[in-house]
Design a protein around this motif. Structure first.
Motif, PDB file in Angstrom:
ATOM      1  N   ILE A 184       1.164  -0.591  -0.014  1.00 27.52           N
ATOM      2  CA  ILE A 184       0.000  -0.022   0.135  1.00 27.52           C
ATOM      3  C   ILE A 184       0.991   0.922   0.384  1.00 27.52           C
ATOM      4  O   ILE A 184       1.851   1.279   1.061  1.00 27.52           O
ATOM      5  N   LEU A 185       1.185   2.071  -0.855  1.00 23.41           N
ATOM      6  CA  LEU A 185       2.159   3.098  -1.406  1.00 23.41           C
ATOM      7  C   LEU A 185       1.361   4.431   0.023  1.00 23.41           C
ATOM      8  O   LEU A 185       0.370   5.084  -0.413  1.00 23.41           O
ATOM      9  N   ASP A 186       2.577   4.425   0.785  1.00 20.00           N
ATOM     10  CA  ASP A 186       2.378   5.968   1.624  1.00 20.00           C
ATOM     11  C   ASP A 186       2.598   7.122   0.248  1.00 20.00           C
ATOM     12  O   ASP A 186       3.943   7.703   0.403  1.00 20.00           O
ATOM     13  N   TYR A 187       1.681   8.057   0.472  1.00 26.00           N
ATOM     14  CA  TYR A 187       1.266   9.087  -0.251  1.00 26.00           C
ATOM     15  C   TYR A 187       1.119   9.958   1.478  1.00 26.00           C
ATOM     16  O   TYR A 187       1.048  11.424   0.710  1.00 26.00           O
ATOM     17  N   GLY A 188       1.357   9.533   1.904  1.00 32.00           N
ATOM     18  CA  GLY A 188       1.198  10.576   3.049  1.00 32.00           C
ATOM     19  C   GLY A 188      -0.357  10.802   3.783  1.00 32.00           C
ATOM     20  O   GLY A 188      -0.995  11.788   4.331  1.00 32.00           O
ATOM     21  N   SER A 189      -1.121  10.121   2.720  1.00 33.87           N
ATOM     22  CA  SER A 189      -2.436  10.788   3.101  1.00 33.87           C
ATOM     23  C   SER A 189      -3.452   8.761   2.580  1.00 33.87           C
ATOM     24  O   SER A 189      -2.502   8.535   1.664  1.00 33.87           O
ATOM     25  N   GLY A 190      -4.209   8.683   3.712  1.00 35.82           N
ATOM     26  CA  GLY A 190      -5.648   7.379   2.945  1.00 35.82           C
ATOM     27  C   GLY A 190      -6.020   6.672   3.964  1.00 35.82           C
ATOM     28  O   GLY A 190      -5.637   7.187   4.892  1.00 35.82           O
ATOM     29  N   ASN A 191      -6.060   5.783   3.417  1.00 38.30           N
ATOM     30  CA  ASN A 191      -7.116   4.666   4.000  1.00 38.30           C
ATOM     31  C   ASN A 191      -6.531   3.755   3.972  1.00 38.30           C
ATOM     32  O   ASN A 191      -7.198   3.422   3.655  1.00 38.30           O
ATOM     33  N   TYR A 192      -5.187   3.673   4.777  1.00 42.96           N
ATOM     34  CA  TYR A 192      -4.359   2.619   5.052  1.00 42.96           C
ATOM     35  C   TYR A 192      -4.902   1.628   5.526  1.00 42.96           C
ATOM     36  O   TYR A 192      -4.602  -0.021   5.066  1.00 42.96           O
ATOM     37  N   HIS A 193      -5.415   1.616   6.661  1.00 50.99           N
ATOM     38  CA  HIS A 193      -5.653   0.538   7.448  1.00 50.99           C
ATOM     39  C   HIS A 193      -7.097   0.533   7.537  1.00 50.99           C
ATOM     40  O   HIS A 193      -6.965  -0.958   8.056  1.00 50.99           O
ATOM     41  N   SER A 194      -8.084   0.126   6.526  1.00 44.77           N
ATOM     42  CA  SER A 194      -8.982  -0.113   5.884  1.00 44.77           C
ATOM     43  C   SER A 194      -8.707  -1.018   4.743  1.00 44.77           C
ATOM     44  O   SER A 194      -8.899  -2.007   5.325  1.00 44.77           O
ATOM     45  N   ILE A 195      -7.093  -0.117   4.238  1.00 48.53           N
ATOM     46  CA  ILE A 195      -7.286  -1.432   2.910  1.00 48.53           C
ATOM     47  C   ILE A 195      -6.596  -2.714   3.931  1.00 48.53           C
ATOM     48  O   ILE A 195      -6.604  -4.041   3.027  1.00 48.53           O
ATOM     49  N   VAL A 196      -5.809  -2.149   5.304  1.00 48.67           N
ATOM     50  CA  VAL A 196      -4.678  -3.721   5.753  1.00 48.67           C
ATOM     51  C   VAL A 196      -6.059  -4.633   6.285  1.00 48.67           C
ATOM     52  O   VAL A 196      -5.876  -5.985   6.649  1.00 48.67           O
ATOM     53  N   ASN A 197      -6.591  -3.767   7.343  1.00 45.40           N
ATOM     54  CA  ASN A 197      -8.131  -4.831   7.700  1.00 45.40           C
ATOM     55  C   ASN A 197      -8.430  -5.667   6.523  1.00 45.40           C
ATOM     56  O   ASN A 197      -9.020  -6.751   7.224  1.00 45.40           O
ATOM     57  N   PHE A 198      -9.168  -4.939   5.830  1.00 42.60           N
ATOM     58  CA  PHE A 198     -10.227  -6.410   4.545  1.00 42.60           C
ATOM     59  C   PHE A 198      -8.256  -7.375   4.119  1.00 42.60           C
ATOM     60  O   PHE A 198      -8.946  -8.527   3.663  1.00 42.60           O
ATOM     61  N   LEU A 199      -7.604  -6.944   3.744  1.00 45.34           N
ATOM     62  CA  LEU A 199      -7.361  -8.094   2.929  1.00 45.34           C
ATOM     63  C   LEU A 199      -6.580  -8.773   4.259  1.00 45.34           C
ATOM     64  O   LEU A 199      -6.251  -9.284   3.797  1.00 45.34           O
ATOM     65  N   ASN A 200      -6.777  -8.846   5.125  1.00 47.85           N
ATOM     66  CA  ASN A 200      -6.001  -9.514   6.079  1.00 47.85           C
ATOM     67  C   ASN A 200      -6.436 -10.851   6.757  1.00 47.85           C
ATOM     68  O   ASN A 200      -6.645 -11.284   7.332  1.00 47.85           O
ATOM     69  N   PHE A 201      -8.099 -10.439   5.999  1.00 46.23           N
ATOM     70  CA  PHE A 201      -9.198 -11.448   5.452  1.00 46.23           C
ATOM     71  C   PHE A 201      -8.248 -13.037   4.834  1.00 46.23           C
ATOM     72  O   PHE A 201      -9.230 -13.883   4.813  1.00 46.23           O
ATOM     73  N   PHE A 202      -7.543 -12.309   4.288  1.00 45.42           N
ATOM     74  CA  PHE A 202      -7.085 -13.756   3.241  1.00 45.42           C
ATOM     75  C   PHE A 202      -5.683 -14.400   3.803  1.00 45.42           C
ATOM     76  O   PHE A 202      -4.536 -13.440   4.173  1.00 45.42           O
ATOM     77  N   ASP A 203      -5.899 -15.496   3.228  1.00 47.31           N
ATOM     78  CA  ASP A 203      -4.068 -16.508   3.585  1.00 47.31           C
ATOM     79  C   ASP A 203      -3.029 -16.090   3.178  1.00 47.31           C
ATOM     80  O   ASP A 203      -3.276 -15.525   1.815  1.00 47.31           O
ATOM     81  N   GLU A 204      -1.838 -16.253   3.280  1.00 51.19           N
ATOM     82  CA  GLU A 204      -1.164 -16.622   2.074  1.00 51.19           C
ATOM     83  C   GLU A 204      -0.025 -15.054   1.572  1.00 51.19           C
ATOM     84  O   GLU A 204       0.031 -14.384   0.657  1.00 51.19           O
ATOM     85  N   ILE A 205      -0.813 -13.589   2.293  1.00 55.26           N
ATOM     86  CA  ILE A 205      -0.289 -12.287   1.881  1.00 55.26           C
ATOM     87  C   ILE A 205       0.329 -11.841   3.043  1.00 55.26           C
ATOM     88  O   ILE A 205      -0.183 -11.873   3.891  1.00 55.26           O
ATOM     89  N   ASN A 206       1.406 -11.070   2.888  1.00 50.65           N
ATOM     90  CA  ASN A 206       2.195 -10.079   3.394  1.00 50.65           C
ATOM     91  C   ASN A 206       1.826  -9.150   2.254  1.00 50.65           C
ATOM     92  O   ASN A 206       1.961  -8.372   1.864  1.00 50.65           O
ATOM     93  N   VAL A 207       1.430  -7.747   3.898  1.00 49.69           N
ATOM     94  CA  VAL A 207       1.281  -6.356   3.579  1.00 49.69           C
ATOM     95  C   VAL A 207       1.439  -5.215   4.505  1.00 49.69           C
ATOM     96  O   VAL A 207       1.540  -5.553   5.107  1.00 49.69           O
ATOM     97  N   GLU A 208       2.310  -4.513   3.706  1.00 50.75           N
ATOM     98  CA  GLU A 208       3.249  -3.619   3.919  1.00 50.75           C
ATOM     99  C   GLU A 208       2.796  -2.345   3.271  1.00 50.75           C
ATOM    100  O   GLU A 208       1.777  -1.926   2.269  1.00 50.75           O
ATOM    101  N   ILE A 209       3.063  -0.944   4.566  1.00 56.40           N
ATOM    102  CA  ILE A 209       2.686   0.145   3.833  1.00 56.40           C
ATOM    103  C   ILE A 209       4.469   0.711   3.742  1.00 56.40           C
ATOM    104  O   ILE A 209       4.985   1.229   4.694  1.00 56.40           O
ATOM    105  N   SER A 210       4.518   1.264   3.149  1.00 57.04           N
ATOM    106  CA  SER A 210       5.851   2.304   2.753  1.00 57.04           C
ATOM    107  C   SER A 210       5.753   3.098   1.418  1.00 57.04           C
ATOM    108  O   SER A 210       4.898   2.838   0.479  1.00 57.04           O
ATOM    109  N   SER A 211       6.725   3.602   0.646  1.00 54.26           N
ATOM    110  CA  SER A 211       7.312   4.208  -0.355  1.00 54.26           C
ATOM    111  C   SER A 211       8.744   4.379  -0.383  1.00 54.26           C
ATOM    112  O   SER A 211       9.261   4.949  -1.237  1.00 54.26           O
TER     113      SER A 211
END
Length: 129
Positions: free
Chosen positions: A5-32
Motif C-alpha cells: 500500500i503506497l504511502d504518499y502521506g494520506s490515505g485509507n491505509y488501515h481500512s485496506i490492511v484490515n480488509f486484506l488481513n482476511f486473506f491467507d498467504e498475503i503479506n501487506v506492507e505500507i511503504s514508499s
C-alpha cells in the motif's frame, strides 16, 4: 503474495490492511521505499486526500520514476479513488495544475455529486447479466 500500500502521506491505509488481513498467504506492507515497491507483487494506491498533496509527496519522496518504471514493466496496480486519479495525466481536482504519473492518458473530472459509501450497482450490459 507481497502487497504494498503506497504511502504518499494520506490515505485509507488501515481500512485496506484490515480488509486484506482476511486473506491467507498475503503479506501487506505500507511503504514508499523503492526496494519495497520493487519487490511487491501488487501495488495499491489508496484513496482519501488531495491530488496536489499526493503528487507533491510522491515527488518529494523521489519515487515517481520507480513507480512509472515498475508499472510500465507490468506491476499489477489498484487505484482507489484518489489513487486512480494519480495514474492519469491531470485531474480537475488539482488546484495547482499538478501532473499525475501520466500512465493513463487523459484527465479525471470532478464529480458533481460526491459518492461516499456503498451504492447499488445497476449493470445494463447483457454480457454481465
Amino acid at each position: 503474495m507481497n502487497i504494498l500500500i503506497l504511502d504518499y502521506g494520506s490515505g485509507n491505509y488501515h481500512s485496506i490492511v484490515n480488509f486484506l488481513n482476511f486473506f491467507d498467504e498475503i503479506n501487506v506492507e505500507i511503504s514508499s521505499k523503492p526496494n519495497v515497491i520493487k519487490k511487491s507483487d501488487l501495488l495499491i494506491f489508496p484513496g482519501v486526500g488531495t491530488f496536489d498533496e499526493a503528487m507533491y509527496s510522491i515527488k518529494k519522496k523521489k519515487i515517481e520514476k520507480i513507480l512509472i518504471k515498475e508499472i510500465k514493466n507490468g506491476k499489477t496496480v489498484i487505484g482507489i479513488c484518489l489513487g486512480m486519479q494519480i495514474l492519469f495525466e491531470l485531474s480537475e481536482e488539482s488546484r495547482n495544475n499538478s501532473r499525475g504519473l501520466s500512465l493513463i492518458k487523459g484527465k479525471t473530472k470532478r464529480l458533481k455529486i460526491t459518492n461516499v459509501g456503498w451504492k447499488k450497482l445497476i449493470i445494463n450490459n447483457k454480457k454481465y447479466k
